[in-house]
Design a protein around this motif. Structure first.
Motif, mmCIF file in Angstrom:
data_model
loop_
_atom_site.group_PDB
_atom_site.id
_atom_site.type_symbol
_atom_site.label_atom_id
_atom_site.label_comp_id
_atom_site.label_asym_id
_atom_site.label_seq_id
_atom_site.Cartn_x
_atom_site.Cartn_y
_atom_site.Cartn_z
ATOM 1 N N SER A 1 0.838 -1.206 0.000
ATOM 2 C CA SER A 1 0.000 0.000 0.000
ATOM 3 C C SER A 1 0.869 1.250 0.000
ATOM 4 N N GLY B 1 -14.299 4.702 0.298
ATOM 5 C CA GLY B 1 -13.377 4.754 -0.827
ATOM 6 C C GLY B 1 -11.945 4.902 -0.361
ATOM 7 N N ASP B 2 -11.024 4.461 -1.191
ATOM 8 C CA ASP B 2 -9.591 4.619 -0.938
ATOM 9 C C ASP B 2 -8.869 4.370 -2.257
ATOM 10 N N ARG B 3 -7.585 4.071 -2.215
ATOM 11 C CA ARG B 3 -6.827 3.929 -3.458
ATOM 12 C C ARG B 3 -6.997 2.555 -4.107
ATOM 13 N N ASN B 4 -6.676 1.490 -3.356
ATOM 14 C CA ASN B 4 -6.689 0.152 -3.940
ATOM 15 C C ASN B 4 -7.488 -0.824 -3.082
ATOM 16 N N PHE B 5 -8.306 -1.643 -3.748
ATOM 17 C CA PHE B 5 -9.127 -2.620 -3.035
ATOM 18 C C PHE B 5 -8.252 -3.601 -2.264
ATOM 19 N N ASP C 1 -6.096 -1.342 0.615
ATOM 20 C CA ASP C 1 -6.614 -0.192 1.369
ATOM 21 C C ASP C 1 -8.073 -0.309 1.793
ATOM 22 N N PHE C 2 -8.632 -1.508 1.765
ATOM 23 C CA PHE C 2 -10.018 -1.693 2.190
ATOM 24 C C PHE C 2 -10.011 -1.854 3.714
ATOM 25 N N PHE D 1 -12.591 2.598 -5.330
ATOM 26 C CA PHE D 1 -11.136 2.503 -5.216
ATOM 27 C C PHE D 1 -10.526 3.189 -6.432
ATOM 28 N N ASP E 1 -7.797 1.633 -8.956
ATOM 29 C CA ASP E 1 -8.050 0.318 -9.551
ATOM 30 C C ASP E 1 -8.681 0.405 -10.937
#
Length: 619
Positions: free
Chosen positions: A269, A508-512, A515-516, A538, A541
């Motif tokens: 991450s 929401g965030d950057r990458n599933f 960052d979930f 995300f 992604d």
């Protein structure tokens, strides 16, 4: 206690019962009220005489506050207690509850208001702010007022909301009781002085009748009580009595043992997010979902040593802070902010240097260059670039502001986690201008070892970010990144109380994959039916970046239907971009699916805010 106090045993027991279990805001009110009584006793000049309170001939005073996190409300409550003790009839209103039609009739007005984001008033104050600046605002000739602004000098538009209220009230014909005060994050002392000055000026406008000594239930003993049994004792609890619990606050925090420190972000991450669990066992501290945990922090020791070395000062030289005397090193570690740059610091420091470049940077017309300079730099950068010759420790300390606690949205429900509190911390680490930077609180917390570590904490109530009292009401939660924290608490609370209302989460965030945050918990809540809906965004992604506001638009029809059913909508996270974009998307959704004009949809959203059905915790 009995050896030094003028109180008898029964009075001690009664006072102990009163103090035991009071919340922070209740204790603040008590301090203000007792301070007012003490002040009145001293001013009267006759033993046992106390200023009349609430008599029919006393002047009417209206106190308004606009508060996002509760600080302006705390000051307003203290002002009310002091004014009441001084003999005024006082009415206190949140600006969101104040009927604007009263304004032309309220002739004595005190205003305490914080500033949010880029110079904006708090959400609850927006309607009154707009009314005051509209053509519908009445002339206020004959009105006397005083304004206290609360803000943060690291922001360009420091205390702008307070400045706007002060300017507009004067433009409408009102006359200032005292000059406006703009208070920084360390607001206690300026707020107390503002209250003192305002009340003393109010007294001069119309002499107050004094109650006869026979009417006063408290005589000279009241003065003795306040002299001997000080407000400091009240703030810390009745320490000498076995029955009183200690009271913890930002000035007297509780050392909470660390129970867990878990890294939430996955390997690879671009972020570093931690879940911390702290014990509150034996503290008596309680909280509600939506409240914040205050963390009393210290500066990084290596940064402190670098700064002292660059300044060529003696680390063991003593310096006096606002409440104690410390070595310079200890003062830089725990008493002063040496990381946050602001215009206020640069102006003070420039006066100690011969730097033409620094003075030019601060001159009118160079605001954009100043903003660029402030970004990514700290105090050490400044003293290295603009050295001051033969600088004395006291001179430099005078340029610094007090190091403030950091607030973290609580990520747990006390009903689900008795005697514990959880927070979600995004560690701030980056390189800038050739140096590695570390967030003061975030890296301190992220690097804590579970074994034997403790954290000085207190509870900061947030009365403007609360679950609906009706457990049947649907709840929509929008919280990207670490903004998810309070919604973890919300859902835990709803489950612990068996609240039947529907729950919908936008995250929401950057990458599933990495960052979930709290992924397994959310999946379990969905499986168990506690979480009715979940929508994810995300941004890294997909080729086109997708954020929570895009998901809100996609689900617009259902969102509008939930709102029509009485849903409460909450937003937590970044104020500058995310919260603004979500707010715009919300208006668009309501306009589209409610078949309303943009103006009508905006009014719909304002109504949600007035009804406390649209609440934001943004920063």
């Amino acid at each position: 206690m009995q050896e030094t106090s003028p109180l008898n045993l029964q009075q001690v027991q009664l006072l102990s019962q009163l103090v035991d279990g009071l919340s922070a805001e209740q204790m603040a009110w008590v301090r203000g009220f007792l301070a007012g009584i003490n002040h009145s006793v001293r001013q009267v000049g006759q033993p046992g005489a106390v200023a009349a309170t609430g008599n029919a001939s006393a002047p009417q005073l209206t106190i308004l506050y606009g508060s996002q996190t509760g600080h302006a409300q705390e000051v307003a409550e203290q002002a009310k207690a002091r004014a009441t003790a001084a003999g005024f009839k006082v009415e206190l209103f949140a600006m969101g509850d104040y009927k604007s039609s009263r304004l032309k009739h309220d002739k004595l007005l005190l205003v305490a208001v914080s500033t949010q984001g880029e110079g904006e008033p708090p959400d609850d104050a927006r309607d009154f702010y707009d009314f005051l600046h509209s053509d519908n605002a009445p002339r206020l000739d004959g009105t006397r007022f005083a304004v206290l602004g609360l803000g943060d000098s690291s922001y360009e538009k420091f205390c702008q909301a307070g400045k706007d209220f002060d300017t507009r009230l004067a433009a409408l014909g009102a006359e200032r009781l005292v000059s406006r005060v703009d208070s920084d994050v360390d607001y206690d002392t300026p707020a107390e002085r503002w209250i003192d000055d305002a009340i003393e000026t109010l007294k001069l406008l119309k002499p107050l009748k004094q109650a006869a000594a026979s009417q006063a239930s408290t005589t000279g003993a009241a003065a003795n009580l306040m002299d001997s049994f000080t407000l400091a004792a009240l703030a810390g609890g009745v320490g000498a009595t076995a029955t009183a619990e200690p009271h913890y606050s930002r000035k007297s925090p509780f050392d909470a043992p660390v129970l867990e420190n878990i890294t939430l972000s996955g390997r690879g991450s671009s972020k570093e997010v931690h879940h911390l669990e702290l014990s509150l066992e034996g503290s008596g501290l309680t909280y509600e979902p939506g409240d914040a945990l205050g963390v009393v922090v210290k500066n990084d020791a290596s940064l402190v040593d670098e700064l002292i070395d660059t300044l060529a000062l003696d680390p063991q030289a003593t310096t006096t802070t606002h409440d104690r005397t410390l070595s310079l090193r200890d003062a830089f570690l725990g008493a002063y902010d040496i990381t946050t740059l602001s215009r206020a610091f640069l102006e003070k420091y420039a006066a100690l240097t011969d730097s033409t470049e620094l003075r030019t940077l601060l001159s009118a017309g160079n605001e954009a260059a100043l903003r660029d300079y402030l970004h990514g730099r700290d105090v050490l950068d400044v003293v290295r670039q603009f050295p001051a010759r033969k600088l004395k420790a006291a001179e430099f300390v005078g340029t610094l502001r007090t190091l403030q606690p950091r607030l973290y949205s609580i990520a747990s429900s006390l009903a689900a986690n008795p005697a514990a509190v959880h927070i979600t911390v995004g560690a701030v680490r980056y390189d800038s201008h050739g140096r590695a930077r570390r967030g003061v609180a975030s890296t301190y917390l992220a690097d804590l070892d579970r074994t034997g570590a403790s954290v000085p904490v207190y509870i900061e109530a947030n009365r403007n970010f609360k679950l609906p009292q009706d457990g049947h009401a649907p709840v929509i939660m929008i919280g990207p990144g670490t903004g998810i924290a309070p919604f973890r608490a919300f859902v835990e609370e709803r489950q612990a109380l068996d609240a039947p209302g529907k729950n919908w989460l936008f995250f929401g965030d950057r990458n599933f994959r990495t960052d979930f945050l709290y992924q397994r918990e959310w999946q379990r809540y969905v499986k168990d039916g506690v979480l009715t809906k979940i929508d994810l965004a995300f941004s890294r992604d997909t080729e086109d970046k997708v954020y929570v506001q895009h998901r809100l638009r996609e689900q617009g029809k259902a969102v509008y239907e939930w709102l029509q059913e009485g849903a409460h909508l909450y937003v937590c996270g970044d104020a500058e971009h995310m919260a603004r974009d979500v707010h715009t998307a919300l208006i668009d959704v309501i306009a589209q699916h409610g078949d309303l004009s943009q103006e009508a949809a905006a009014e719909y959203v304002k109504t949600l805010q007035r009804e406390k059905r649209y609440q934001r915790d943004v920063y």
